[in-house]
Design a protein around this motif. Structure first.
Motif, mmCIF file in Angstrom:
data_model
loop_
_atom_site.group_PDB
_atom_site.id
_atom_site.type_symbol
_atom_site.label_atom_id
_atom_site.label_comp_id
_atom_site.label_asym_id
_atom_site.label_seq_id
_atom_site.Cartn_x
_atom_site.Cartn_y
_atom_site.Cartn_z
ATOM 1 N N GLY A 64 -7.779 7.034 -1.654
ATOM 2 C CA GLY A 64 -7.247 7.306 -0.563
ATOM 3 C C GLY A 64 -8.432 8.906 -0.189
ATOM 4 N N ILE A 65 -8.109 9.585 -1.942
ATOM 5 C CA ILE A 65 -8.577 10.782 -1.369
ATOM 6 C C ILE A 65 -9.879 10.981 -2.132
ATOM 7 C CG2 ILE A 65 -7.969 13.052 -3.125
ATOM 8 C CD1 ILE A 65 -4.997 12.519 -3.607
ATOM 9 N N LEU A 66 -10.335 10.251 -2.614
ATOM 10 C CA LEU A 66 -12.340 9.874 -2.800
ATOM 11 C C LEU A 66 -13.153 9.938 -1.578
ATOM 12 C CD1 LEU A 66 -12.380 8.895 -6.259
ATOM 13 C CD2 LEU A 66 -12.724 10.919 -5.603
ATOM 14 N N LYS A 67 -11.775 8.981 -0.768
ATOM 15 C CA LYS A 67 -12.909 8.456 0.887
ATOM 16 C C LYS A 67 -12.983 9.532 1.798
ATOM 17 C CE LYS A 67 -12.007 3.215 -0.229
ATOM 18 N NZ LYS A 67 -11.494 2.137 0.425
ATOM 19 N N ASP A 68 -11.836 10.307 1.419
ATOM 20 C CA ASP A 68 -11.415 11.340 2.688
ATOM 21 C C ASP A 68 -12.668 12.896 2.276
ATOM 22 O OD1 ASP A 68 -10.946 12.785 4.725
ATOM 23 O OD2 ASP A 68 -8.712 13.544 3.405
ATOM 24 N N ASP A 69 -13.335 12.461 3.709
ATOM 25 C CA ASP A 69 -14.471 13.620 3.578
ATOM 26 C C ASP A 69 -14.574 14.627 4.551
ATOM 27 O OD1 ASP A 69 -16.305 11.670 1.870
ATOM 28 O OD2 ASP A 69 -17.358 10.939 4.002
ATOM 29 N N GLU B 28 0.930 -1.124 -0.150
ATOM 30 C CA GLU B 28 -0.091 -0.075 0.222
ATOM 31 C C GLU B 28 0.978 1.326 -0.384
ATOM 32 O OE1 GLU B 28 -0.658 0.635 4.709
ATOM 33 O OE2 GLU B 28 -2.340 -0.853 3.376
ATOM 34 N N LEU B 29 2.224 1.122 -0.065
ATOM 35 C CA LEU B 29 3.024 2.051 0.014
ATOM 36 C C LEU B 29 3.127 2.856 -1.594
ATOM 37 C CD1 LEU B 29 5.403 1.804 2.364
ATOM 38 C CD2 LEU B 29 3.678 2.537 2.960
ATOM 39 N N ASN B 30 3.103 1.680 -2.231
ATOM 40 C CA ASN B 30 3.369 2.421 -4.314
ATOM 41 C C ASN B 30 2.611 2.842 -4.408
ATOM 42 O OD1 ASN B 30 3.686 1.830 -6.430
ATOM 43 N ND2 ASN B 30 3.971 -0.223 -6.521
ATOM 44 N N PRO B 31 2.700 3.920 -4.542
ATOM 45 C CA PRO B 31 1.826 5.136 -5.295
ATOM 46 C C PRO B 31 1.261 4.566 -5.994
ATOM 47 C CG PRO B 31 4.378 6.062 -5.534
ATOM 48 C CD PRO B 31 4.283 4.233 -4.301
ATOM 49 N N ASP B 32 2.221 3.871 -7.600
ATOM 50 C CA ASP B 32 1.231 3.544 -8.693
ATOM 51 C C ASP B 32 -0.124 2.969 -8.210
ATOM 52 O OD1 ASP B 32 3.163 4.580 -9.938
ATOM 53 O OD2 ASP B 32 4.672 3.194 -10.100
ATOM 54 N N LEU B 33 -0.191 1.844 -7.397
ATOM 55 C CA LEU B 33 -1.571 1.224 -7.006
ATOM 56 C C LEU B 33 -2.534 2.047 -6.404
ATOM 57 C CD1 LEU B 33 0.727 -2.054 -6.026
ATOM 58 C CD2 LEU B 33 0.028 -1.822 -8.446
ATOM 59 N N GLN B 34 -2.049 2.789 -5.581
ATOM 60 C CA GLN B 34 -2.773 3.831 -4.835
ATOM 61 C C GLN B 34 -4.154 4.174 -5.140
ATOM 62 O OE1 GLN B 34 -1.039 6.226 -2.092
ATOM 63 N NE2 GLN B 34 -0.672 3.791 -1.089
ATOM 64 N N GLY B 35 -4.171 5.148 -6.618
ATOM 65 C CA GLY B 35 -4.705 5.933 -7.403
ATOM 66 C C GLY B 35 -5.381 7.075 -6.849
ATOM 67 N N ILE B 36 -6.557 7.340 -6.726
ATOM 68 C CA ILE B 36 -7.619 8.662 -5.993
ATOM 69 C C ILE B 36 -8.291 8.009 -5.336
ATOM 70 C CG2 ILE B 36 -6.353 9.912 -7.878
ATOM 71 C CD1 ILE B 36 -9.214 10.248 -8.641
ATOM 72 N N LYS C 126 -6.081 19.256 -5.457
ATOM 73 C CA LYS C 126 -4.577 20.175 -5.017
ATOM 74 C C LYS C 126 -4.316 19.088 -4.359
ATOM 75 C CE LYS C 126 -5.785 24.889 -3.158
ATOM 76 N NZ LYS C 126 -5.969 25.927 -1.799
ATOM 77 N N LEU C 127 -5.161 17.810 -3.758
ATOM 78 C CA LEU C 127 -3.537 16.849 -3.752
ATOM 79 C C LEU C 127 -3.092 15.356 -4.553
ATOM 80 C CD1 LEU C 127 -5.712 15.941 -0.179
ATOM 81 C CD2 LEU C 127 -3.097 16.510 -0.352
ATOM 82 N N VAL C 128 -4.283 15.862 -5.721
ATOM 83 C CA VAL C 128 -4.307 14.794 -7.329
ATOM 84 C C VAL C 128 -3.139 15.976 -7.688
ATOM 85 C CG1 VAL C 128 -5.259 14.400 -8.918
ATOM 86 C CG2 VAL C 128 -6.374 14.678 -6.856
#
Length: 105
Positions: A64-69, A54-62, A78-80
Protein backbone atom coordinates in the motif's frame (compact mmCIF):
# COMPACT_ATOMS: atom_id res chain seq x y z
CA UNK A 1 9.21 8.50 91.92
CA UNK A 2 6.06 10.46 91.20
CA UNK A 3 5.60 14.08 91.71
CA UNK A 4 2.68 15.18 93.71
CA UNK A 5 -0.20 16.45 91.56
CA UNK A 6 1.18 15.02 88.30
CA UNK A 7 -1.36 13.35 86.08
CA UNK A 8 -0.50 9.84 85.06
CA UNK A 9 0.47 9.29 81.43
CA UNK A 10 -2.21 7.38 79.56
CA UNK A 11 -1.24 5.88 76.21
CA UNK A 12 -3.73 6.34 73.38
CA UNK A 13 -5.19 3.13 72.05
CA UNK A 14 -3.42 1.84 68.94
CA UNK A 15 -5.36 2.37 65.73
CA UNK A 16 -4.92 -0.18 62.98
CA UNK A 17 -4.88 1.07 59.43
CA UNK A 18 -7.13 -0.98 57.20
CA UNK A 19 -7.00 1.51 54.32
CA UNK A 20 -3.86 -0.14 52.93
CA UNK A 21 -5.63 -3.45 52.50
CA UNK A 22 -8.61 -1.76 50.87
CA UNK A 23 -6.32 0.14 48.50
CA UNK A 24 -4.58 -3.09 47.43
CA UNK A 25 -7.97 -4.74 46.88
CA UNK A 26 -9.10 -1.74 44.78
CA UNK A 27 -5.93 -1.92 42.69
CA UNK A 28 -6.36 -5.67 42.19
CA UNK A 29 -9.96 -5.13 41.12
CA UNK A 30 -8.92 -2.43 38.65
CA UNK A 31 -6.21 -4.69 37.24
CA UNK A 32 -8.71 -7.53 36.77
CA UNK A 33 -11.12 -5.15 35.06
CA UNK A 34 -8.38 -3.87 32.72
CA UNK A 35 -7.42 -7.46 31.87
CA UNK A 36 -11.04 -8.33 31.12
CA UNK A 37 -11.51 -5.36 28.76
CA UNK A 38 -8.17 -6.05 27.08
CA UNK A 39 -9.30 -9.62 26.37
CA UNK A 40 -12.63 -8.36 25.03
CA UNK A 41 -10.80 -5.91 22.75
CA UNK A 42 -8.62 -8.75 21.44
CA UNK A 43 -11.72 -10.83 20.67
CA UNK A 44 -13.30 -7.95 18.77
CA UNK A 45 -10.12 -7.26 16.79
CA UNK A 46 -9.80 -10.95 15.87
CA UNK A 47 -13.41 -10.98 14.71
CA UNK A 48 -12.88 -7.79 12.66
CA UNK A 49 -9.80 -9.29 10.98
CA UNK A 50 -11.68 -12.53 10.22
CA UNK A 51 -14.46 -10.53 8.55
CA UNK A 52 -12.07 -8.18 6.71
CA UNK A 53 -8.57 -9.70 6.19
CA UNK A 54 -7.15 -6.52 4.66
CA UNK A 55 -7.20 -4.99 8.14
CA UNK A 56 -4.50 -7.44 9.26
CA UNK A 57 -1.20 -5.51 9.33
CA UNK A 58 0.78 -8.77 9.09
CA UNK A 59 -0.72 -9.48 5.66
CA UNK A 60 -0.42 -5.99 4.23
CA UNK A 61 3.32 -5.56 3.97
CA UNK A 62 4.34 -2.32 2.32
CA UNK A 63 2.44 -2.75 -0.94
CA UNK A 64 0.00 0.00 0.00
CA UNK A 65 2.86 2.37 0.76
CA UNK A 66 4.66 1.53 -2.50
CA UNK A 67 1.52 2.05 -4.62
CA UNK A 68 0.82 5.49 -3.17
CA UNK A 69 2.40 8.08 -5.47
CA UNK A 70 1.13 11.05 -3.46
CA UNK A 71 3.91 10.69 -0.88
CA UNK A 72 7.62 11.42 -1.23
CA UNK A 73 10.25 8.74 -0.61
CA UNK A 74 10.98 10.40 2.74
CA UNK A 75 7.32 10.12 3.75
CA UNK A 76 7.24 6.48 2.68
CA UNK A 77 10.32 5.72 4.81
CA UNK A 78 8.63 7.40 7.78
CA UNK A 79 5.47 5.34 7.17
CA UNK A 80 7.48 2.12 7.16
CA UNK A 81 9.12 3.13 10.45
CA UNK A 82 5.71 3.86 12.01
CA UNK A 83 4.31 0.56 10.70
CA UNK A 84 6.99 -1.25 12.70
CA UNK A 85 6.48 0.88 15.82
CA UNK A 86 9.60 3.02 15.38
CA UNK A 87 9.04 6.75 15.80
CA UNK A 88 10.56 8.55 12.78
CA UNK A 89 12.56 11.09 14.78
CA UNK A 90 16.08 10.37 13.51
CA UNK A 91 16.14 12.71 10.52
CA UNK A 92 19.72 11.80 9.56
CA UNK A 93 18.84 8.09 9.33
CA UNK A 94 15.75 8.84 7.25
CA UNK A 95 17.80 11.06 4.94
CA UNK A 96 20.44 8.33 4.49
CA UNK A 97 17.77 5.71 3.66
CA UNK A 98 16.13 8.09 1.19
CA UNK A 99 19.50 8.71 -0.49
CA UNK A 100 20.08 4.95 -0.68
CA UNK A 101 16.66 4.29 -2.22
CA UNK A 102 16.96 7.13 -4.72
CA UNK A 103 20.47 5.97 -5.71
CA UNK A 104 19.07 2.48 -6.45
CA UNK A 105 16.46 3.88 -8.86
Amino acid sequence: TRRAGATPFVAAPAVRAFSTGIKIMDEAGAAKENLYWHQEDEKLIRKMIENNPELNPDLQGISGILKDDSHSVSDKVKLVFMKHGIPPVNKALISDIVDLVEHEK
